[in-house]
Design an enzyme around this catalytic site. Structure first.
Site, PDB file in Angstrom:
ATOM      1  N   TRP A 159       1.299   0.352   3.655  1.00 55.66           N
ATOM      2  CA  TRP A 159       1.465   1.478   4.584  1.00 55.66           C
ATOM      3  C   TRP A 159       2.785   2.190   4.348  1.00 55.66           C
ATOM      4  O   TRP A 159       2.879   3.412   4.482  1.00 55.66           O
ATOM      5  CB  TRP A 159       1.395   0.956   6.023  1.00 55.66           C
ATOM      6  CG  TRP A 159       1.578   2.000   7.074  1.00 55.66           C
ATOM      7  CD1 TRP A 159       0.634   2.844   7.582  1.00 55.66           C
ATOM      8  CD2 TRP A 159       2.787   2.328   7.769  1.00 55.66           C
ATOM      9  NE1 TRP A 159       1.178   3.660   8.545  1.00 55.66           N
ATOM     10  CE2 TRP A 159       2.496   3.367   8.677  1.00 55.66           C
ATOM     11  CE3 TRP A 159       4.090   1.831   7.708  1.00 55.66           C
ATOM     12  CZ2 TRP A 159       3.461   3.925   9.514  1.00 55.66           C
ATOM     13  CZ3 TRP A 159       5.056   2.380   8.542  1.00 55.66           C
ATOM     14  CH2 TRP A 159       4.727   3.410   9.432  1.00 55.66           C
ATOM     15  N   HIS A 160       3.811   1.438   3.957  1.00 55.58           N
ATOM     16  CA  HIS A 160       5.126   2.035   3.750  1.00 55.58           C
ATOM     17  C   HIS A 160       5.219   2.808   2.435  1.00 55.58           C
ATOM     18  O   HIS A 160       6.055   3.712   2.317  1.00 55.58           O
ATOM     19  CB  HIS A 160       6.210   0.963   3.781  1.00 55.58           C
ATOM     20  CG  HIS A 160       6.553   0.479   5.161  1.00 55.58           C
ATOM     21  ND1 HIS A 160       5.963  -0.618   5.742  1.00 55.58           N
ATOM     22  CD2 HIS A 160       7.423   0.964   6.082  1.00 55.58           C
ATOM     23  CE1 HIS A 160       6.455  -0.797   6.951  1.00 55.58           C
ATOM     24  NE2 HIS A 160       7.337   0.145   7.186  1.00 55.58           N
ATOM     25  N   GLY A 161       4.413   2.462   1.453  1.00 60.73           N
ATOM     26  CA  GLY A 161       4.492   3.190   0.193  1.00 60.73           C
ATOM     27  C   GLY A 161       3.543   2.632  -0.851  1.00 60.73           C
ATOM     28  O   GLY A 161       3.182   1.449  -0.818  1.00 60.73           O
TER      29      GLY A 161
END
Length: 384
Positions: A189-191
């Protein structure tokens, strides 16, 4: 369209927000909310531009050097600690500014950041860091997986937890697998990069170990919490170290860069002491006795060392903003009470007054001057 929280949270839910929007006595500018909201906003701005951004200026060249090759021990530790503190004050400042902006309109946003570096284990850490993301992942990924597996195990007659105790197979099915999968999703989700996958998996492993440690205590009838200052202090340091290692992958532009930096932190690229150590009586002799030496370290200096020490003291020893605000319920889910100095000196708590107005005004002036003195930088979480 309620803009204060859109850049990086907090992640809100309709049942929290819609009743406030329909409350016309609340959803409007009010002097008490303006006073409280502007205080929170300006303190958050101060954290961002005066504390977080200078740490970022130290951390960035270290990670660039790690990408290009080895970094020796002090520079590697300085870069990792600088980024760990930059992330803390950047995200803490953003969360404060979002809550403060919301209050200017009479709207309370959920608490999203509650002194996570004071956590005594990684389970507690995730209940304090990006709290609304943890809530979202738990409700929409972790819990459905656990419920689905539980139903299947009930159908097949497999063991289930009893009085908080579970077999190794039950622990693996109902705790380890859902935790690892949820944190993997959190990382992605962060990258979209392997370094974020490693970040998520690391936290998944840390959480599994923490849950397994609790299970070990439950089986032996040991208390889950301790009042020992030394044990709690050691637990906080260990949790901080785990968070920092994971953040190295979070900040690095590749897994290779993160590994290079961790190798430097382990001393595999050499250990050169900064020259200011020689100012300590007996420091140079002690370093020489160890067969080491001092030298110029362009990426680590005495000012960085002092800043790291000073703000680690702030992080660990000082009450956070919401404890300072005392009994004011300025955000949804606030369940923090005054502690430390603020608890002992009740007059130190925030109240709408000329004195605190002047103090917060000084914070605001300093923050604006820092903003004007250099190129503005975006919030770290804006990119995720």
């Amino acid at each position: 369209m309620f803009f204060p929280h859109l850049i990086a949270g907090p992640i809100t839910q309709p049942r929290e927000m819609l009743p406030q929007f329909s409350d016309h006595e609340r959803f409007r500018p009010r002097l008490d909310f303006v006073a409280l909201g502007s205080t929170i906003f300006l303190v958050g701005l101060f954290k961002k531009v005066v504390i977080a951004d200078p740490f970022g200026a130290y951390a960035a060249p270290v990670f660039v050097a790690a990408r290009e090759g080895g970094v020796q021990a002090f520079e590697a530790w300085g870069g990792a600690l600088a980024y760990t503190l930059q992330m803390y004050f950047d995200f803490s400042g953003y969360s404060d500014m979002a809550i403060g902006l919301g209050l200017l309109f009479g709207i309370s946003l959920p608490l999203n950041f509650n002194s996570p570096y004071k956590a005594r284990n990684v389970i507690e850490y995730w209940s304090r860091w990006h709290m609304t993301l943890t809530r979202f992942l738990t409700a929409h990924i972790y819990n459905p997986i656990v419920m689905s597996i539980t139903r299947k195990r009930m159908t097949k007659g497999l063991p289930l937890p009893k009085r908080g105790r579970m077999t190794t197979g039950t622990f693996a099915a109902l705790v380890a697998f859902p935790t690892l999968f949820t944190m993997l999703v959190s990382g992605v989700w962060h990258g979209a990069g392997w370094q974020f996958v490693v970040f998520g998996l690391l936290h998944g492993v840390f959480l599994i170990i923490a849950h397994a440690w609790r299970q070990w205590k439950v089986r032996r009838g040991l208390p889950l919490e301790t009042t020992s200052l030394w044990r709690n202090g050691g637990a906080v340091l260990l949790t901080f170290f785990c968070a920092m290692i994971a953040l190295v992958f979070f900040r690095a532009d590749s897994v290779g860069t993160a590994v290079n930096l961790l190798q430097g932190m382990a001393g595999l690229n050499g250990v050169v002491f900064p020259q200011f150590v020689g100012l300590v009586p007996g420091g140079a002799e002690a370093i020489g006795a160890l067969g080491l030496h001092m030298g110029e370290l362009p990426l680590f200096d005495g000012w960085l060392f002092l800043r790291i020490v000073a703000f680690l003291v702030v992080v660990w020893a000082f009450p956070n903003l919401y404890q300072w605000l005392g009994d004011y319920r300025e955000a949804i889910g606030v369940d923090v009470r005054p502690s430390g100095l603020v608890q002992r000196l009740s007059f130190a708590r925030w109240r709408p007054s000329m004195v605190y107005g002047a103090v917060v005004g000084a914070f605001a002036v300093i923050a604006v001057l820092f903003s004007l003195s250099g190129a503005p930088s975006e919030f770290l979480y804006f990119q995720f």
